[in-house]
Design a protein around this motif. Structure first.
Motif, PDB file in Angstrom:
ATOM      1  N   GLY A 126       0.785  -1.223   0.000  1.00  0.00           N
ATOM      2  CA  GLY A 126       0.000   0.000   0.000  1.00  0.00           C
ATOM      3  C   GLY A 126       0.814   1.269   0.000  1.00  0.00           C
ATOM      4  N   ALA A 127       2.121   1.174  -0.234  1.00  0.00           N
ATOM      5  CA  ALA A 127       2.986   2.348  -0.245  1.00  0.00           C
ATOM      6  C   ALA A 127       3.159   2.855  -1.676  1.00  0.00           C
ATOM      7  CB  ALA A 127       4.345   2.023   0.352  1.00  0.00           C
ATOM      8  N   ASP A 128       3.050   4.149  -1.856  1.00  0.00           N
ATOM      9  CA  ASP A 128       3.258   4.780  -3.151  1.00  0.00           C
ATOM     10  C   ASP A 128       4.749   5.070  -3.308  1.00  0.00           C
ATOM     11  OD1 ASP A 128       3.419   6.397  -5.385  1.00  0.00           O
ATOM     12  OD2 ASP A 128       1.839   7.777  -4.753  1.00  0.00           O
ATOM     13  N   PRO A 129       5.401   4.500  -4.323  1.00  0.00           N
ATOM     14  CA  PRO A 129       6.837   4.761  -4.500  1.00  0.00           C
ATOM     15  C   PRO A 129       7.175   6.243  -4.584  1.00  0.00           C
ATOM     16  CG  PRO A 129       6.148   2.953  -5.911  1.00  0.00           C
ATOM     17  CD  PRO A 129       4.897   3.526  -5.314  1.00  0.00           C
ATOM     18  N   ALA A 130       6.258   7.044  -5.101  1.00  0.00           N
ATOM     19  CA  ALA A 130       6.533   8.467  -5.274  1.00  0.00           C
ATOM     20  C   ALA A 130       6.610   9.215  -3.950  1.00  0.00           C
ATOM     21  CB  ALA A 130       5.470   9.100  -6.170  1.00  0.00           C
ATOM     22  N   THR A 131       5.983   8.677  -2.905  1.00  0.00           N
ATOM     23  CA  THR A 131       5.960   9.376  -1.613  1.00  0.00           C
ATOM     24  C   THR A 131       6.620   8.558  -0.506  1.00  0.00           C
ATOM     25  OG1 THR A 131       3.742   8.498  -1.123  1.00  0.00           O
ATOM     26  CG2 THR A 131       3.869  10.653  -2.220  1.00  0.00           C
ATOM     27  N   ARG A 132       7.383   7.540  -0.883  1.00  0.00           N
ATOM     28  CA  ARG A 132       7.925   6.654   0.146  1.00  0.00           C
ATOM     29  C   ARG A 132       8.926   7.348   1.059  1.00  0.00           C
ATOM     30  NH1 ARG A 132      10.676   5.307  -4.595  1.00  0.00           N
ATOM     31  NH2 ARG A 132      12.891   4.735  -4.462  1.00  0.00           N
ATOM     32  N   GLY A 133       9.581   8.396   0.593  1.00  0.00           N
ATOM     33  CA  GLY A 133      10.505   9.120   1.451  1.00  0.00           C
ATOM     34  C   GLY A 133       9.782   9.834   2.581  1.00  0.00           C
ATOM     35  N   ARG A 134       8.718  10.560   2.247  1.00  0.00           N
ATOM     36  CA  ARG A 134       7.940  11.253   3.277  1.00  0.00           C
ATOM     37  C   ARG A 134       7.271  10.256   4.212  1.00  0.00           C
ATOM     38  NH1 ARG A 134       5.522  14.001  -1.041  1.00  0.00           N
ATOM     39  NH2 ARG A 134       3.412  13.672  -0.217  1.00  0.00           N
ATOM     40  N   LEU A 135       6.802   9.149   3.650  1.00  0.00           N
ATOM     41  CA  LEU A 135       6.192   8.090   4.466  1.00  0.00           C
ATOM     42  C   LEU A 135       7.202   7.534   5.462  1.00  0.00           C
ATOM     43  CD1 LEU A 135       3.886   6.059   5.058  1.00  0.00           C
ATOM     44  CD2 LEU A 135       4.789   4.673   3.169  1.00  0.00           C
ATOM     45  N   THR A 136       8.412   7.270   4.997  1.00  0.00           N
ATOM     46  CA  THR A 136       9.467   6.757   5.878  1.00  0.00           C
ATOM     47  C   THR A 136       9.756   7.726   7.008  1.00  0.00           C
ATOM     48  OG1 THR A 136      10.481   5.436   4.119  1.00  0.00           O
ATOM     49  CG2 THR A 136      11.898   6.071   5.960  1.00  0.00           C
ATOM     50  N   ASP A 137       9.891   9.001   6.676  1.00  0.00           N
ATOM     51  CA  ASP A 137      10.177  10.004   7.707  1.00  0.00           C
ATOM     52  C   ASP A 137       9.102  10.002   8.789  1.00  0.00           C
ATOM     53  OD1 ASP A 137      12.391  10.711   6.241  1.00  0.00           O
ATOM     54  OD2 ASP A 137      11.507  12.545   5.414  1.00  0.00           O
ATOM     55  N   GLU A 138       7.842  10.016   8.367  1.00  0.00           N
ATOM     56  CA  GLU A 138       6.758  10.063   9.357  1.00  0.00           C
ATOM     57  C   GLU A 138       6.731   8.807  10.213  1.00  0.00           C
ATOM     58  OE1 GLU A 138       2.824  11.056   8.338  1.00  0.00           O
ATOM     59  OE2 GLU A 138       3.348  13.019   7.504  1.00  0.00           O
ATOM     60  N   ARG A 139       6.915   7.663   9.596  1.00  0.00           N
ATOM     61  CA  ARG A 139       6.875   6.428  10.377  1.00  0.00           C
ATOM     62  C   ARG A 139       8.027   6.380  11.381  1.00  0.00           C
ATOM     63  NH1 ARG A 139       4.666   1.911   5.957  1.00  0.00           N
ATOM     64  NH2 ARG A 139       2.500   2.636   6.083  1.00  0.00           N
ATOM     65  N   LEU A 140       9.190   6.847  11.007  1.00  0.00           N
ATOM     66  CA  LEU A 140      10.310   6.875  11.951  1.00  0.00           C
ATOM     67  C   LEU A 140      10.031   7.840  13.096  1.00  0.00           C
ATOM     68  CD1 LEU A 140      13.360   6.818   9.495  1.00  0.00           C
ATOM     69  CD2 LEU A 140      12.627   4.976  11.021  1.00  0.00           C
ATOM     70  N   LEU A 141       9.500   8.999  12.783  1.00  0.00           N
ATOM     71  CA  LEU A 141       9.182   9.953  13.834  1.00  0.00           C
ATOM     72  C   LEU A 141       8.094   9.405  14.758  1.00  0.00           C
ATOM     73  CD1 LEU A 141       9.230  13.236  11.724  1.00  0.00           C
ATOM     74  CD2 LEU A 141      10.901  12.557  13.468  1.00  0.00           C
ATOM     75  N   ALA A 142       7.119   8.718  14.186  1.00  0.00           N
ATOM     76  CA  ALA A 142       6.066   8.119  15.009  1.00  0.00           C
ATOM     77  C   ALA A 142       6.636   7.029  15.916  1.00  0.00           C
ATOM     78  CB  ALA A 142       4.963   7.563  14.119  1.00  0.00           C
ATOM     79  N   MET A 143       7.527   6.204  15.389  1.00  0.00           N
ATOM     80  CA  MET A 143       8.157   5.161  16.205  1.00  0.00           C
ATOM     81  C   MET A 143       8.964   5.772  17.335  1.00  0.00           C
ATOM     82  SD  MET A 143       9.355   2.108  13.630  1.00  0.00           S
ATOM     83  CE  MET A 143       9.299   2.809  12.008  1.00  0.00           C
ATOM     84  N   ARG A 144       9.666   6.839  17.026  1.00  0.00           N
ATOM     85  CA  ARG A 144      10.452   7.505  18.073  1.00  0.00           C
ATOM     86  C   ARG A 144       9.544   8.010  19.187  1.00  0.00           C
ATOM     87  NH1 ARG A 144      14.631  11.843  15.780  1.00  0.00           N
ATOM     88  NH2 ARG A 144      12.831  13.247  15.889  1.00  0.00           N
ATOM     89  N   GLU A 145       8.381   8.513  18.823  1.00  0.00           N
ATOM     90  CA  GLU A 145       7.407   8.963  19.820  1.00  0.00           C
ATOM     91  C   GLU A 145       6.902   7.789  20.654  1.00  0.00           C
ATOM     92  OE1 GLU A 145       4.792  11.864  21.666  1.00  0.00           O
ATOM     93  OE2 GLU A 145       6.671  11.988  20.530  1.00  0.00           O
ATOM     94  N   LEU A 146       6.610   6.674  20.002  1.00  0.00           N
ATOM     95  CA  LEU A 146       6.124   5.485  20.716  1.00  0.00           C
ATOM     96  C   LEU A 146       7.167   4.946  21.694  1.00  0.00           C
ATOM     97  CD1 LEU A 146       4.465   3.848  17.623  1.00  0.00           C
ATOM     98  CD2 LEU A 146       3.224   4.427  19.715  1.00  0.00           C
ATOM     99  N   TRP A 147       8.431   5.064  21.344  1.00  0.00           N
ATOM    100  CA  TRP A 147       9.506   4.573  22.212  1.00  0.00           C
ATOM    101  C   TRP A 147       9.769   5.470  23.414  1.00  0.00           C
ATOM    102  CZ3 TRP A 147      12.902   4.020  17.279  1.00  0.00           C
ATOM    103  CH2 TRP A 147      12.638   2.789  16.659  1.00  0.00           C
ATOM    104  N   THR A 148       9.492   6.760  23.273  1.00  0.00           N
ATOM    105  CA  THR A 148       9.964   7.709  24.286  1.00  0.00           C
ATOM    106  C   THR A 148       8.880   8.341  25.138  1.00  0.00           C
ATOM    107  OG1 THR A 148       9.948   9.487  22.643  1.00  0.00           O
ATOM    108  CG2 THR A 148      12.018   8.288  22.924  1.00  0.00           C
ATOM    109  N   ALA A 149       7.620   8.308  24.697  1.00  0.00           N
ATOM    110  CA  ALA A 149       6.538   8.985  25.424  1.00  0.00           C
ATOM    111  C   ALA A 149       5.661   7.974  26.145  1.00  0.00           C
ATOM    112  CB  ALA A 149       5.702   9.815  24.460  1.00  0.00           C
ATOM    113  N   GLU A 150       5.247   8.314  27.352  1.00  0.00           N
ATOM    114  CA  GLU A 150       4.322   7.424  28.068  1.00  0.00           C
ATOM    115  C   GLU A 150       2.972   7.386  27.358  1.00  0.00           C
ATOM    116  OE1 GLU A 150       2.305   6.702  32.464  1.00  0.00           O
ATOM    117  OE2 GLU A 150       3.569   8.453  32.118  1.00  0.00           O
ATOM    118  N   LYS A 151       2.491   8.558  26.956  1.00  0.00           N
ATOM    119  CA  LYS A 151       1.272   8.650  26.156  1.00  0.00           C
ATOM    120  C   LYS A 151       1.686   9.221  24.802  1.00  0.00           C
ATOM    121  CE  LYS A 151      -1.656   9.566  30.194  1.00  0.00           C
ATOM    122  NZ  LYS A 151      -2.575  10.547  30.826  1.00  0.00           N
TER     123      LYS A 151
END
Length: 274
Positions: A126-151
């Protein structure tokens, strides 16, 4: 400088636990393993290495299952994805996998990431090759939030969730290091999100100027790991002169008996620089 190994773990090569034990016995510092969820029968995307796609791409084990098996039989080996295909991975599930592996290994995970090259493969997710860079950035930032924030919560173009609880948290603080793979096109991601650059298919002569450009872009001394290096002492010496953090020798995917002898050869090269 550290010495590790990069490889494809498949159903036709040495088993994960045996490989982990063999690496630690030979004093290798780390193992980076590749990921491909599947390979579409349609082969429209050219293989970046040229020619036919090698068989190992079709048969990779899930990296977190393989690294968990290795974690159980090792004590010091760093356990790394090299690379995890972030556009093909749900960020909440992946954050839990990384944190769980970091917990069971007592803080030995390196999260190597990239955007991928096989367009048909990522489109099946379900990933669009044309936007995979922006998708990657957001997913990494979201993971970082999940690892570091209680909520943890995240609201972006591709990733959106209200406050959630997500455990376990990683042992490493603030989170396992993120090693960004790719060429110079990945430098912005390294500078803004990554902790290190995972460089591939680049000679010492080419790498030196690229490191300077990366560090200028990032404004800091970014660690560099070089992926899939041949067992050539001259190349290793060149990387040492550049002050790279780690050299990863390329280990072909072969049966266990052949793997042992190949690792012996790699260990002899590494021992000449220790």
């Amino acid at each position: 400088m550290q010495f590790g190994v990069s490889t494809f773990i498949t159903d036709q090569g040495i088993r994960p636990a045996s490989l982990g034990t063999a690496l630690e016995e030979r004093a290798f510092e780390s193992l980076f393993i590749a990921e491909h969820s599947h390979i579409p029968v349609s082969r429209r995307t050219p293989y970046p290495g040229g020619g036919e796609l090698p068989d190992v791409y079709y048969r990779t084990l899930d990296p977190f299952v393989a690294l968990s098996a290795i974690a159980a039989v090792t004590r010091s080996l760093r356990l790394a994805t090299g690379i995890a295909l972030v556009p093909q991975r749900d960020p909440i599930t992946t954050a839990k996998e990384v944190a769980s592996l970091d917990l069971v290994s007592e803080g030995r995970v390196i999260f190597g990431v990239g955007v991928g090259w096989n367009r048909e493969e990522m489109m099946n997710h379900g990933a669009d090759p044309a936007t995979r860079g922006r998708l990657t950035d957001e997913r990494l930032l979201a993971m970082r939030e999940l690892w570091t924030a209680e909520k943890a919560e995240f609201h972006g173009e591709f990733v959106d969730f209200d406050p959630v609880y997500a455990w376990p948290k990683p042992v490493q603080r603030p989170h396992p290091p993120i090693y960004v793979g790719g060429g110079e096109g990945a430098f912005r991601r390294v500078a803004e999100i990554g902790d290190a650059w995972l460089a591939t298919n680049v000679s010492p002569e080419q790498l030196g100027p690229r490191i300077e450009r990366l560090r200028t872009r990032a404004g800091r001394d970014v660690p560099v790991t070089v992926y899939a290096v041949p067992d050539d002492p001259g190349l290793v010496e060149g990387y040492i002169r550049l002050g790279v953090e780690r050299v990863l020798f390329n280990l072909p995917t072969v049966p266990e008996s052949e793997t042992a002898s190949y690792l012996d050869r790699l260990a002899r090269v590494a021992s000449g620089f220790r």
